[in-house]
Design an enzyme around this catalytic site. Structure first.
Site, PDB file in Angstrom:
ATOM      1  CB  SER A   1      -8.143   0.677   5.646  1.00 40.68           C
ATOM      2  OG  SER A   1      -8.854   1.808   5.654  1.00 40.68           O
TER       3      SER A   1
ATOM      4  CB  SER B   1      -8.196   3.668   2.903  1.00 43.01           C
ATOM      5  OG  SER B   1      -7.267   3.003   3.784  1.00 43.01           O
TER       6      SER B   1
ATOM      7  CE  LYS C   1      -3.983   1.786   2.439  1.00 37.89           C
ATOM      8  NZ  LYS C   1      -4.609   1.840   3.902  1.00 37.89           N
TER       9      LYS C   1
END
Lengths: 435, 89
Positions: free
Chosen positions: A137, A113, A38
């Site tokens: 997330s 996210s 990420k």
């Protein structure tokens, strides 16, 4: 065996912000395995943007601890995945680099996210990826994309090199196609690191076991309450019945503090964000700020141009919640509420081994469906309690509703990450609860 | 309820500039969120604190840090080994 990996998988869902064409790898547990990271986790020499225009072009001079561990294990870091700007969102639509789409239905969001990491795994581009989970997330996109995602116990994975959004809540965690892949990745990253003062010396080493006979699963009424799609609730209840069929006992329970957990979460994370994101002023990294005008004039213009609306909103909400005259009403109350949530989980988890419920109240939203910020926040209601309590929680696919994946969430005691992984593994062995 | 003027003043404190045409919508959304936060009024103010947390301290020893040139490489404006920022006065 060491070698070079060529990464040529097509990115049909805008899962990556930055990707490599090829990379050398060394020996180790993950030798030659492509892993996506990420883009709020620092990678030396590889652009790290947090999904924000304010960090476009930023090349970290050091690796996050988890990235060092991946490299030592021989993993190939094939790129940096898309996210809601600084992790602020539930859909990956709030990215400064365009939205990621859901591989199961490109008209829908992948969740957020960590939507880029989830989509990259679900689309088969990589078998595993790292995400971060501040209020769901990792688990939300895992549920929406039909993969497995673990939010470890707070303190189990070092946050050194994670670009902070809400330090007291967030953890880096593994995402993968199977529980076994998630457990393997967790074994690599779950290590003590003195550079994170909240790191706890409890290394994750674990032999998977699908044996759950004699375990008790608590099912809180609040996880099946108002706002939870009845079809999703039914799918998850079937999944819990499957666990019961595999030998676990099921017990009803209650987490009364769920009533205000979401509000406590949003006050806490926006307050921490208002402080953490003050550093983004264009002076030390990212697109340069002007130097001719005064400090505040330059910063205001730079931050307004380079932060997206949701980030601006959260910084302002946090600034407000911490301001004189409002601190007692918002931030101080939220900290008491956070402790109440932790105590509720401690109490329930004394009599049950794990808690089970849906990961998300609905299936993946259509792109653009959650345009109002508050309605987006409300969709985090089932994931934020684990972050407030600091307990481990995993999402494992448990079936489909309207053709879209549904996630079963399993929450455990502090540092019992191995137990939630085992329960997820036991479920995975039994198969889907509904189609 | 907070007013558009208050939202503008919070924005200024946070070093963010809200455009005039966006201020109305921002204020409406802000108030909807704050109204939701009112549920925290039901929480007893004097909750029990945590007794089980310990601070993690270390000696303040000088240790190797990152090379200066690596740090300067990300800055927009530099001079010698310094980073240039906007005017203070």
């Amino acid at each position: 065996m060491a070698g070079t990996y060529h990464f040529d998988a097509a990115d049909r869902h805008n899962a990556f912000i930055t990707r490599v064409e090829s990379a050398a790898f060394g020996d180790g547990r993950l030798a030659g395995i492509p892993v996506a990271v990420k883009d709020n986790i620092s990678t030396r020499g590889m652009q790290t943007t947090c999904g924000s225009r304010i960090l476009k072009g930023y090349i970290p001079p050091y690796d996050a601890n988890v990235v060092e561990l991946l490299r030592e294990a021989g993993a190939v870091i094939v790129g940096k995945t898309n996210l809601d700007e600084f992790g602020m969102g539930t859909t990956t639509e709030n990215s400064g680099f365009g939205p990621t789409t859901n591989p199961h239905d490109p008209a829908r969001v992948p969740g957020g996210s960590s939507g880029g990491s989830a989509a990259a795994v679900a689309a088969g581009m990589v078998p595993m990826a790292l995400g971060t989970d501040t209020g769901g997330s990792i688990r939300c996109p895992a549920a929406f994309c039909g993969i497995v995602g673990l939010k470890p116990t707070y303190g189990r994975v070092s946050r050194y090199g994670l670009i902070a959004y809400a330090n007291s809540l967030e953890q880096i965690g593994p995402m993968g196609r199977s529980v076994a892949d998630v457990a393997t990745l967790m074994e690599v990253i779950g290590r003590y690191d003195a550079r994170d003062s909240t790191s706890y010396d409890r290394p994750y080493t674990h032999a998977l076991s699908g044996e759950i006979r004699g375990m008790t699963i608590g099912v809180p009424a609040e996880y099946f309450g108002e706002g939870v799609d009845p079809a999703v609730a039914e799918c998850v209840r079937n999944a819990i019945a499957t666990l019961e069929g595999a030998g676990a006992a099921v017990e009803e329970c209650s987490i009364p503090s769920m009533e205000y957990a979401l509000a406590a979460y949003y006050v806490t994370c926006t307050s921490e964000a208002s402080s953490n994101l003050a550093r983004f002023d264009g002076v030390r990294y990212g697109p340069g700020v002007g130097t001719k005008r005064s400090w505040h004039d330059e910063f205001q213009e730079f931050r307004s141009e380079h932060f997206g609306h949701e980030v601006q909103r959260r910084i302002m909400l946090g600034t407000f919640a911490l301001s004189a005259g409002y601190y007692g009403k918002y931030y101080a109350k939220a900290q008491v509420a956070k402790e109440n949530v932790r105590r509720d989980f401690l109490r329930v988890l004394k009599s049950v081994d794990v808690i089970a419920g849906p990961t998300m109240p609905t299936i993946a939203f259509r792109l653009g469906e959650k345009s109002d910020p508050l309605s987006m926040y409300l969709s985090d209601v089932l994931t934020v309690p684990a972050n407030l309590a600091g307990v481990p929680a995993i999402s494992v696919p448990c079936g489909r509703v309207q053709g879209m994946p549904v996630g079963l969430q399993i929450i455990g005691r502090h540092f019992a990450d191995e137990v939630v992984v085992d329960v997820a593994f036991a479920f995975e062995q039994e198969g889907s609860a509904c189609m | 309820m907070i007013s558009e003027r208050e939202v503008e003043s919070i924005a200024k404190l946070a070093d963010i500039r809200i455009e005039k045409e966006e201020l109305g919508e921002f204020t409406v959304q802000f108030n909807a969120i704050l109204e939701y936060f009112d549920v925290l009024d039901r929480v007893e103010a004097a909750g029990e604190g945590r007794a089980d947390l310990v601070n993690v301290f270390r000696e303040d020893k000088v240790r190797p840090s990152l090379p200066v040139e690596d740090i300067l490489a990300n800055a927009g404006s530099t001079e010698d080994t310094f980073i240039k920022g906007p005017r203070v006065m």
